[in-house]
Write a protein that holds these residues in place. Sequence first.
Motif, PDB file in Angstrom:
ATOM      1  N   ILE A 194       0.844  -1.208   0.000  1.00 37.59           N
ATOM      2  CA  ILE A 194       0.000   0.000   0.000  1.00 37.59           C
ATOM      3  C   ILE A 194       0.876   1.254   0.000  1.00 37.59           C
ATOM      4  CG2 ILE A 194      -1.672   1.313   1.355  1.00 37.59           C
ATOM      5  CD1 ILE A 194      -2.711  -1.450   2.364  1.00 37.59           C
ATOM      6  N   LEU A 195       1.917   1.238   0.830  1.00 37.46           N
ATOM      7  CA  LEU A 195       2.798   2.406   0.900  1.00 37.46           C
ATOM      8  C   LEU A 195       3.545   2.604  -0.422  1.00 37.46           C
ATOM      9  CD1 LEU A 195       4.264   1.926   4.501  1.00 37.46           C
ATOM     10  CD2 LEU A 195       2.626   3.672   3.739  1.00 37.46           C
ATOM     11  N   GLU A 196       3.943   1.492  -1.043  1.00 35.29           N
ATOM     12  CA  GLU A 196       4.646   1.603  -2.316  1.00 35.29           C
ATOM     13  C   GLU A 196       3.731   2.194  -3.389  1.00 35.29           C
ATOM     14  OE1 GLU A 196       5.738  -2.062  -4.165  1.00 35.29           O
ATOM     15  OE2 GLU A 196       7.364  -1.142  -5.301  1.00 35.29           O
ATOM     16  N   THR A 197       2.483   1.727  -3.436  1.00 40.68           N
ATOM     17  CA  THR A 197       1.537   2.275  -4.413  1.00 40.68           C
ATOM     18  C   THR A 197       1.305   3.755  -4.162  1.00 40.68           C
ATOM     19  OG1 THR A 197       0.442   0.128  -4.574  1.00 40.68           O
ATOM     20  CG2 THR A 197      -0.775   2.019  -5.392  1.00 40.68           C
ATOM     21  N   ASN A 198       1.222   4.130  -2.897  1.00 39.52           N
ATOM     22  CA  ASN A 198       1.036   5.537  -2.563  1.00 39.52           C
ATOM     23  C   ASN A 198       2.216   6.372  -3.042  1.00 39.52           C
ATOM     24  OD1 ASN A 198      -0.428   7.659  -1.242  1.00 39.52           O
ATOM     25  ND2 ASN A 198       1.190   7.672   0.306  1.00 39.52           N
ATOM     26  N   ARG A 199       3.434   5.842  -2.870  1.00 45.78           N
ATOM     27  CA  ARG A 199       4.624   6.568  -3.353  1.00 45.78           C
ATOM     28  C   ARG A 199       4.607   6.686  -4.883  1.00 45.78           C
ATOM     29  NH1 ARG A 199       7.376   3.625   0.559  1.00 45.78           N
ATOM     30  NH2 ARG A 199       8.024   2.074  -0.968  1.00 45.78           N
ATOM     31  N   MET A 200       4.172   5.619  -5.541  1.00 46.24           N
ATOM     32  CA  MET A 200       4.107   5.655  -7.007  1.00 46.24           C
ATOM     33  C   MET A 200       3.182   6.765  -7.479  1.00 46.24           C
ATOM     34  SD  MET A 200       3.967   1.499  -7.459  1.00 46.24           S
ATOM     35  CE  MET A 200       3.327   1.434  -9.107  1.00 46.24           C
ATOM     36  N   ILE A 201       2.102   6.985  -6.747  1.00 54.37           N
ATOM     37  CA  ILE A 201       1.130   8.003  -7.144  1.00 54.37           C
ATOM     38  C   ILE A 201       1.634   9.402  -6.796  1.00 54.37           C
ATOM     39  CG2 ILE A 201      -1.187   8.908  -6.656  1.00 54.37           C
ATOM     40  CD1 ILE A 201      -2.053   5.952  -6.263  1.00 54.37           C
ATOM     41  N   THR A 202       2.114   9.576  -5.548  1.00 50.97           N
ATOM     42  CA  THR A 202       2.451  10.919  -5.072  1.00 50.97           C
ATOM     43  C   THR A 202       3.807  11.409  -5.564  1.00 50.97           C
ATOM     44  OG1 THR A 202       3.358   9.962  -3.041  1.00 50.97           O
ATOM     45  CG2 THR A 202       1.052  10.687  -2.991  1.00 50.97           C
ATOM     46  N   GLU A 203       4.770  10.475  -5.754  1.00 52.86           N
ATOM     47  CA  GLU A 203       6.127  10.921  -6.110  1.00 52.86           C
ATOM     48  C   GLU A 203       6.499  10.644  -7.561  1.00 52.86           C
ATOM     49  OE1 GLU A 203       8.887   9.191  -3.358  1.00 52.86           O
ATOM     50  OE2 GLU A 203       7.680   9.728  -1.601  1.00 52.86           O
ATOM     51  N   ASN A 204       5.908   9.602  -8.157  1.00 49.50           N
ATOM     52  CA  ASN A 204       6.341   9.176  -9.492  1.00 49.50           C
ATOM     53  C   ASN A 204       5.282   9.351 -10.568  1.00 49.50           C
ATOM     54  OD1 ASN A 204       7.779   6.488  -7.654  1.00 49.50           O
ATOM     55  ND2 ASN A 204       8.825   8.359  -8.257  1.00 49.50           N
ATOM     56  N   LYS A 205       4.272  10.132 -10.274  1.00 50.22           N
ATOM     57  CA  LYS A 205       3.256  10.512 -11.250  1.00 50.22           C
ATOM     58  C   LYS A 205       2.492   9.326 -11.842  1.00 50.22           C
ATOM     59  CE  LYS A 205       5.969  14.601 -12.583  1.00 50.22           C
ATOM     60  NZ  LYS A 205       5.248  15.512 -11.721  1.00 50.22           N
ATOM     61  N   LEU A 206       2.281   8.274 -11.051  1.00 52.61           N
ATOM     62  CA  LEU A 206       1.447   7.178 -11.544  1.00 52.61           C
ATOM     63  C   LEU A 206       0.011   7.659 -11.654  1.00 52.61           C
ATOM     64  CD1 LEU A 206       0.849   4.207 -12.255  1.00 52.61           C
ATOM     65  CD2 LEU A 206       0.564   3.773  -9.808  1.00 52.61           C
ATOM     66  N   ASP A 207      -0.600   7.371 -12.775  1.00 54.38           N
ATOM     67  CA  ASP A 207      -2.018   7.694 -12.932  1.00 54.38           C
ATOM     68  C   ASP A 207      -2.659   6.685 -13.861  1.00 54.38           C
ATOM     69  OD1 ASP A 207      -1.752   8.603 -15.721  1.00 54.38           O
ATOM     70  OD2 ASP A 207      -0.766  10.369 -14.887  1.00 54.38           O
ATOM     71  N   VAL A 208      -3.988   6.675 -13.805  1.00 56.16           N
ATOM     72  CA  VAL A 208      -4.756   5.994 -14.847  1.00 56.16           C
ATOM     73  C   VAL A 208      -5.035   7.056 -15.889  1.00 56.16           C
ATOM     74  CG1 VAL A 208      -6.990   4.966 -15.390  1.00 56.16           C
ATOM     75  CG2 VAL A 208      -5.735   4.219 -13.365  1.00 56.16           C
ATOM     76  N   ARG A 209      -4.505   6.857 -17.084  1.00 61.64           N
ATOM     77  CA  ARG A 209      -4.606   7.930 -18.073  1.00 61.64           C
ATOM     78  C   ARG A 209      -6.036   8.134 -18.549  1.00 61.64           C
ATOM     79  NH1 ARG A 209      -0.623  10.345 -20.662  1.00 61.64           N
ATOM     80  NH2 ARG A 209       0.193  10.180 -18.551  1.00 61.64           N
ATOM     81  N   THR A 210      -6.787   7.042 -18.705  1.00 60.64           N
ATOM     82  CA  THR A 210      -8.146   7.250 -19.197  1.00 60.64           C
ATOM     83  C   THR A 210      -9.074   6.079 -18.885  1.00 60.64           C
ATOM     84  OG1 THR A 210      -9.479   7.629 -21.189  1.00 60.64           O
ATOM     85  CG2 THR A 210      -7.502   6.305 -21.459  1.00 60.64           C
ATOM     86  N   ILE A 211     -10.321   6.420 -18.559  1.00 60.36           N
ATOM     87  CA  ILE A 211     -11.423   5.464 -18.639  1.00 60.36           C
ATOM     88  C   ILE A 211     -12.191   5.834 -19.897  1.00 60.36           C
ATOM     89  CG2 ILE A 211     -13.556   4.638 -17.604  1.00 60.36           C
ATOM     90  CD1 ILE A 211     -12.500   5.397 -14.901  1.00 60.36           C
ATOM     91  N   THR A 212     -12.300   4.899 -20.809  1.00 62.46           N
ATOM     92  CA  THR A 212     -12.986   5.187 -22.068  1.00 62.46           C
ATOM     93  C   THR A 212     -14.173   4.257 -22.231  1.00 62.46           C
ATOM     94  OG1 THR A 212     -10.923   5.903 -23.102  1.00 62.46           O
ATOM     95  CG2 THR A 212     -12.737   5.336 -24.581  1.00 62.46           C
ATOM     96  N   MET A 213     -15.359   4.855 -22.419  1.00 61.83           N
ATOM     97  CA  MET A 213     -16.545   4.041 -22.695  1.00 61.83           C
ATOM     98  C   MET A 213     -16.733   3.927 -24.198  1.00 61.83           C
ATOM     99  SD  MET A 213     -20.585   4.551 -21.698  1.00 61.83           S
ATOM    100  CE  MET A 213     -20.427   4.051 -19.986  1.00 61.83           C
ATOM    101  N   GLY A 214     -16.711   2.699 -24.686  1.00 64.10           N
ATOM    102  CA  GLY A 214     -17.020   2.464 -26.095  1.00 64.10           C
ATOM    103  C   GLY A 214     -18.511   2.287 -26.279  1.00 64.10           C
TER     104      GLY A 214
END
Length: 453
Positions: A7-27
């Motif tokens: 959990i802490l690693e995922t949090n670091r990925m988001i807050t420090e390394n700009k991890l994001d979900v680029r898009t939710i796309t509905m077809g």
Amino acid sequence: MITIDDILETNRMITENKLDVRTITMGISLRDCAHPNLEKFCQNVYDKITKSAEFLVKTGEDIEAEYGIPIIHKRISVTPIAIAADACKTDSFVPVAEAMDRAGKAVGVNFIGGFSALVEKGYTHGDRVLIESIPQALASTDIVCSSVNLGSTKAGINMDCVREMGEVVKRTAELTRDTQALGCAKLVIFCNAPGDNPFMAGAFHGVSEGDRVINVGVSGPGVVKHALEDLKGADCTEIAETIKKTAFKITRVGQLVAREASRRLGVPFGIIDLSLAPTPAVGDSVARILEEMGLEACGAPGTTAALAMLNDAVKKGGLMASSHVGGLSGAFIPVSEDEGMIAAVKQGSLSIEKLEAMTCVCSVGLDMIAVEGDTSAATISGIIADEAAIGMINNKTTAVRVIPVPGKKVGDVVEFGGLLGYCPIVPVRNQYSSSAFVARGGRIPAPVRSLTN
């Protein structure tokens, strides 16, 4: 079992390394909207889109707030309009693009894709009307994106369309010259286009898809670069292994978002696209990953090999995290949307010719490249033909999104804004003409799939 360290690693990925979900796309399928009357068809399109995607943006925002995972875009893709509108008795599909634009804005999405045609083997009446309508459609709308698939490994390359698309790109640039030819940034020309791609500008709802589907595209180049920073002196096997493990973690986040969005919207989950999608922000660059591997600058000899290893390791890691993977899946190398690529072009280490070589091993192609405004339509068609040939022969997706900016020369910089970024004008060094070749038209035959060397 998920541990507190995970959990802490995922949090670091988001807050420090700009991890994001680029898009939710509905077809969304528009095949049930068909009607010979254009006005009635446009109303059907508007109604279907607004009803289907009514809660898409709110659902994305709720998931974002609940799980703390940034979701940058919420988007829609629709059935290629050349198919859905084929029955319309009209010589222009611009009103359809305007209806898509209104519907997309009504539900609050960032982009809506699918003003598209699939013509690798030939044209229908709807295909011809759509391609002719592209420049005006992109000039008169804000969030509509367009694409044309003009080649495939099975069918070969439609060279009539290659010639035509060079002229379409030029007309689009002229009609949107007040915004630095922004219309061209919303137009992609494909070979082997996938029908489940959530990324714009090339997204459309493939003809083999269901009525509605949720596709998710993940990002995360900053996370991969950060992981490699601790591997000074490691060999390529260790680097590839680290990228695989990192891609697994990135994809797992995307899988969580996709599952939640699908459940809350009551729409089937389609695929996770494993692509590393960069942004112009510092620390979110594919080029910087390649340099972290040991290249002095992106574009140096060895860049294609490094990119091939990155691309393959991302796919291997992502496949472990999700049973349904599709779309483009790989590493994007757009110039204007990647801070490291922009720097490489500025310092002269990266050329359009090297970019073309890199597209042999990654997704998706020559992407977001600004060239001089007086680049001829025939030269643009030649670039499209070269890129389509790489896709056709190598049985992979390739694409061209090139922007001839009116009035701009090498040395100038154009600003597109937001995630589209900015780009120095990239020189097309070879000034010899390909116009006679492009003018031949016809179709390049599909390649033989044996005797591969």
